[in-house]
Design a protein around this motif. Structure first.
Motif, PDB file in Angstrom:
ATOM      1  N   TRP A 245      -6.844  -2.680  10.925  1.00 41.17           N
ATOM      2  CA  TRP A 245      -8.285  -2.536  10.682  1.00 41.17           C
ATOM      3  C   TRP A 245      -8.957  -3.839  10.300  1.00 41.17           C
ATOM      4  O   TRP A 245     -10.129  -4.036  10.556  1.00 41.17           O
TER       5      TRP A 245
ATOM      6  N   ILE B 230      -3.353  -1.823   7.554  1.00 45.85           N
ATOM      7  CA  ILE B 230      -4.299  -2.848   7.104  1.00 45.85           C
ATOM      8  C   ILE B 230      -4.550  -3.951   8.143  1.00 45.85           C
ATOM      9  O   ILE B 230      -5.702  -4.239   8.472  1.00 45.85           O
TER      10      ILE B 230
ATOM     11  N   ASN C  63      -1.390   2.225   4.620  1.00 51.71           N
ATOM     12  CA  ASN C  63      -2.585   1.988   5.441  1.00 51.71           C
ATOM     13  C   ASN C  63      -2.297   0.919   6.487  1.00 51.71           C
ATOM     14  O   ASN C  63      -1.570  -0.053   6.205  1.00 51.71           O
TER      15      ASN C  63
ATOM     16  N   ILE D  47      -8.863  -6.707   0.990  1.00 52.08           N
ATOM     17  CA  ILE D  47      -8.482  -5.492   1.724  1.00 52.08           C
ATOM     18  C   ILE D  47      -9.225  -4.259   1.207  1.00 52.08           C
ATOM     19  O   ILE D  47      -9.756  -3.454   1.977  1.00 52.08           O
ATOM     20  N   LYS D  48      -9.237  -4.143  -0.120  1.00 48.77           N
ATOM     21  CA  LYS D  48      -9.852  -2.942  -0.712  1.00 48.77           C
ATOM     22  C   LYS D  48     -11.337  -2.832  -0.331  1.00 48.77           C
ATOM     23  O   LYS D  48     -11.828  -1.755   0.013  1.00 48.77           O
TER      24      LYS D  48
ATOM     25  N   CYS E   2       0.827  -1.212   0.000  1.00 47.93           N
ATOM     26  CA  CYS E   2       0.000   0.000   0.000  1.00 47.93           C
ATOM     27  C   CYS E   2       0.859   1.259   0.000  1.00 47.93           C
ATOM     28  O   CYS E   2       1.597   1.514   0.953  1.00 47.93           O
ATOM     29  N   PRO E   3       0.756   2.090  -1.032  1.00 46.39           N
ATOM     30  CA  PRO E   3       1.592   3.292  -1.105  1.00 46.39           C
ATOM     31  C   PRO E   3       1.326   4.329  -0.011  1.00 46.39           C
ATOM     32  O   PRO E   3       2.188   5.149   0.256  1.00 46.39           O
TER      33      PRO E   3
ATOM     34  N   ASN F 294      -4.934   8.000   5.218  1.00 45.01           N
ATOM     35  CA  ASN F 294      -5.526   8.189   3.890  1.00 45.01           C
ATOM     36  C   ASN F 294      -6.625   9.255   3.935  1.00 45.01           C
ATOM     37  O   ASN F 294      -7.586   9.112   4.677  1.00 45.01           O
TER      38      ASN F 294
ATOM     39  N   GLU G 131     -11.658  -1.714   3.200  1.00 45.67           N
ATOM     40  CA  GLU G 131     -11.381  -0.270   3.285  1.00 45.67           C
ATOM     41  C   GLU G 131     -12.638   0.533   2.922  1.00 45.67           C
ATOM     42  O   GLU G 131     -13.036   1.458   3.645  1.00 45.67           O
TER      43      GLU G 131
ATOM     44  N   THR H 129     -10.020   5.408  -2.937  1.00 47.38           N
ATOM     45  CA  THR H 129      -9.138   4.247  -3.128  1.00 47.38           C
ATOM     46  C   THR H 129      -9.914   2.941  -2.902  1.00 47.38           C
ATOM     47  O   THR H 129      -9.671   1.950  -3.589  1.00 47.38           O
TER      48      THR H 129
ATOM     49  N   CYS I  76      -8.770   1.908  -6.419  1.00 47.38           N
ATOM     50  CA  CYS I  76      -7.340   1.601  -6.341  1.00 47.38           C
ATOM     51  C   CYS I  76      -7.122   0.208  -6.931  1.00 47.38           C
ATOM     52  O   CYS I  76      -7.931  -0.693  -6.705  1.00 47.38           O
TER      53      CYS I  76
ATOM     54  N   VAL J 285      -3.621   6.559  -5.322  1.00 51.07           N
ATOM     55  CA  VAL J 285      -3.083   6.341  -3.980  1.00 51.07           C
ATOM     56  C   VAL J 285      -1.674   6.940  -3.859  1.00 51.07           C
ATOM     57  O   VAL J 285      -1.304   7.458  -2.802  1.00 51.07           O
TER      58      VAL J 285
ATOM     59  N   ALA K 216      -5.231  -1.865  -5.894  1.00 45.47           N
ATOM     60  CA  ALA K 216      -4.984  -2.699  -4.712  1.00 45.47           C
ATOM     61  C   ALA K 216      -3.693  -3.518  -4.783  1.00 45.47           C
ATOM     62  O   ALA K 216      -3.721  -4.743  -4.682  1.00 45.47           O
ATOM     63  N   PRO K 217      -2.557  -2.831  -4.899  1.00 43.30           N
ATOM     64  CA  PRO K 217      -1.288  -3.561  -4.794  1.00 43.30           C
ATOM     65  C   PRO K 217      -1.109  -4.221  -3.426  1.00 43.30           C
ATOM     66  O   PRO K 217      -0.322  -5.157  -3.275  1.00 43.30           O
ATOM     67  N   CYS K 218      -1.877  -3.760  -2.430  1.00 44.24           N
ATOM     68  CA  CYS K 218      -1.855  -4.396  -1.102  1.00 44.24           C
ATOM     69  C   CYS K 218      -2.258  -5.866  -1.209  1.00 44.24           C
ATOM     70  O   CYS K 218      -1.714  -6.725  -0.505  1.00 44.24           O
TER      71      CYS K 218
END
Ligand SMILES: Cc1cc2nc3c(=O)[nH]c(=O)nc-3n(C[C@H](O)[C@H](O)[C@H](O)COP(=O)(O)OP(=O)(O)OC[C@H]3O[C@@H](n4cnc5c(N)ncnc54)[C@H](O)[C@@H]3O)c2cc1C
Ligand code: SF4
Length: 474
Positions: A68, A65, A63, A117-118, A59-60, A88, A121, A94, A98, A456, A100-102
């Motif tokens: 949460w 993560i 977050n 994750i996304k 996540c850039p 954020n 969020e 996002t 986004c 993001v 979602a590279p997370c």
């Protein structure tokens, strides 16, 4: 974090989509969240791995993560939102769009499907808005310093909110008639309804951020004036120079850039243009050149307008097909074929295609002349070289061509010239690596600084630049 055995007990559940036939009839968002109980189970899949790559590498905006995920699993939504707020400024954006590279770097992605994750969020921030937790946070003290943020995309918005909360007077100048940059004029409503943006802008206005639209700085107000009146300037201008296709016939009518097309349609949908002013794909054979996400937004828009057919050509080779749940290149972003929701709505895709020429009937485009190419790797340099395949020439009938081949760099405008801004080797604004440009008191962030990227990243750099500007001012 989460439930120790959650990832063994529960399967990943992603967003659901409204059916294609239904969603093509309107421009409304079509992604639907899972019910709350299901989302808690999704949070429970987070498995307390030793190093949360999702947070530290994926996540850039970094977050929080795993924190949460755990709180959502336990039903502590308000606490989850308080963690999200720390990193954020625009999670409602996002959480919707986004890439979602997370998730590709989630540890579960080594051999299974990642945590959603996304979606979590988005669920957190939507709950926060619906419960009235998101309220204005005006600064307790005014510093008396004035900052001009030029550009109102995600970089400018994130920076403006952070700077205002530090007590500075912040004025966001936007050359367009509405606030939001690409969030407003590039991304179609079916991915991001503009009421979502308005809701956040209301909060920012209540915090005291001042927005001035139809203000093209450098043209309507001079660079000299802005420098005199403000203690610091943040350039958040975006990467507005599109990549062109300089081939014979490019000047024919009905060939336009993706941002021209999308801006035009978004303005029409907001009531700022009349029907006869719209670039319409209705009944047309549409060709989108460029295989990325911007091209996909054009495909979704053309199909909603009632295009007769939609083709998408990409010059690069087709990426490998990968239909397993795990990430073959974990924790990195994998180079695999991506089929987006817009592609599923109807589009013929072709890769390794070079467009050589357009011809027309009268002044309007009627055909694209193309050929297939091969990509060969040079063993010494490792670079790929393109080779045209003799005899592979073909033509495609088309009456609307949309060029979606990415962006070169920030527009080299009068503003930047008058300020005396230097550029880096790629034509972006040159900074010292810490947001300061070559001109004292002038800073830069977002796509104008790093080149065309992601929302993001723009948010992250906007926030970081705000820190630097705040330090400079104090
Ligand atoms: C069609 C499209 C779809 C995209 N979809 C996604 C997506 O789904 N997910 C994702 O993560 N990323 C996406 N991106 C990328 C993302 O939108 C950008 O990386 C991001 O918006 C960059 O933010 P920014 O604030 O730097 O610039 P921008 O959003 O480009 O905003 C810059 C603003 O500055 C204004 N401006 C410029 N010069 C002046 C001036 N002289 N005076 C006043 N105002 C000025 C411009 O009008 C503009 O409003 C997409 C990009 C495009 C083009
Ligand atoms: S901002 Fe993007 S990368 Fe970060 S948690 Fe949200 S979806 Fe993942």
């Amino acid at each position: 974090m989460g439930k120790a055995t959650g990832f063994l007990e529960y399967q990943r559940k992603s967003f659901t989509y409204r059916p294609v036939a239904e969603r093509l009839k309107d421009y409304k968002e079509f992604t639907l969240l899972q019910p709350e109980k299901e989302l808690q189970k999704q949070g429970a899949r987070c498995m307390d791995c030793g190093i949360p790559f999702c947070h530290s590498m994926g996540c850039p905006v970094y977050n929080l993560i795993p924190e949460w995920n755990d709180l959502v699993y336990k039903g502590k939504w308000r606490e989850a939102w308080q963690r999200l707020e720390l990193t954020n400024n625009l999670p409602e954006i996002t959480g919707r769009i986004c890439p979602a590279p997370c998730e590709t770097s989630c540890t579960l992605s080594i051999n299974a499907s990642p945590v959603s994750i996304k979606q979590i969020e988005l669920a957190i921030i939507e709950k926060a808005f619906s419960h009235g937790w998101v309220v204005p946070m005006p600064p307790p003290l005014e510093t008396g310093k004035r900052v001009a943020v030029i550009g109102s995309g995600p970089a400018g918005l994130a920076a403006a909110q952070q700077l205002r909360r530090r007590g500075h007077t912040v004025i966001v100048f936007e050359k367009d008639s509405r606030i939001g940059g690409i969030l407003r004029y590039g991304i179609p409503d079916f991915k991001l309804e503009k009421t979502v943006l308005e809701r956040r802008l209301e909060q920012m206005k209540a915090e005291g951020v001042i927005f001035e639209t139809n203000a093209d700085i450098g043209e309507d107000l001079s660079a000299r004036y802005i420098r005199q009146k403000y203690d610091a300037i943040l350039l958040a201008l975006g990467a507005g120079e599109p990549r062109d296709l300089a081939v014979p016939g490019r000047g024919l009518e009905n060939i336009c850039y993706a941002m021209e097309y999308l801006t035009n349609v978004n303005k029409y949908l907001e009531g700022d243009l009349k029907e006869h002013e719209v670039i319409s794909a209705k009944g047309k054979k549409v060709l989108v050149i460029g295989g990325g996400d911007t091209g996909a937004d054009c495909i979704g828009t053309a199909n909603r307008q009632g295009a007769a057919s939609v083709h998408q050509f990409e010059i690069l080779p087709k990426p490998p097909v990968w239909n397993k749940a795990y990430n073959p290149e974990w924790p990195a972003w994998p180079n695999i074929l991506r089929t987006g929701s817009s592609h599923e709505e109807g589009c013929a895709r072709r890769w390794s295609v070079l467009t050589k020429q357009f011809t027309g009937r009268g002044v309007r485009v009627s055909q694209a002349h193309c050929m297939d190419v091969d990509w060969e790797r040079d063993p010494e340099s490792g670079r790929y070289n393109m080779k045209e395949i003799p005899g592979s020439e073909f033509t495609l009938d088309t009456d609307l061509v949309i060029l979606a081949m990415g962006f070169m760099h920030v527009k080299h405008s009068k503003l930047l010239e008058d300020l005396g801004i230097k550029y880096d080797t790629r034509g972006n604004i040159k900074t010292d690596g810490n947001y300061a440009t070559s001109v004292p008191a002038v800073f830069a962030a977002g796509d104008a600084d790093i080149g065309a990227s992601l929302i993001v990243r723009a948010i992250y750099h906007g926030r970081q630049a705000a820190e630097v500007v705040d330090r400079y001012l104090s």
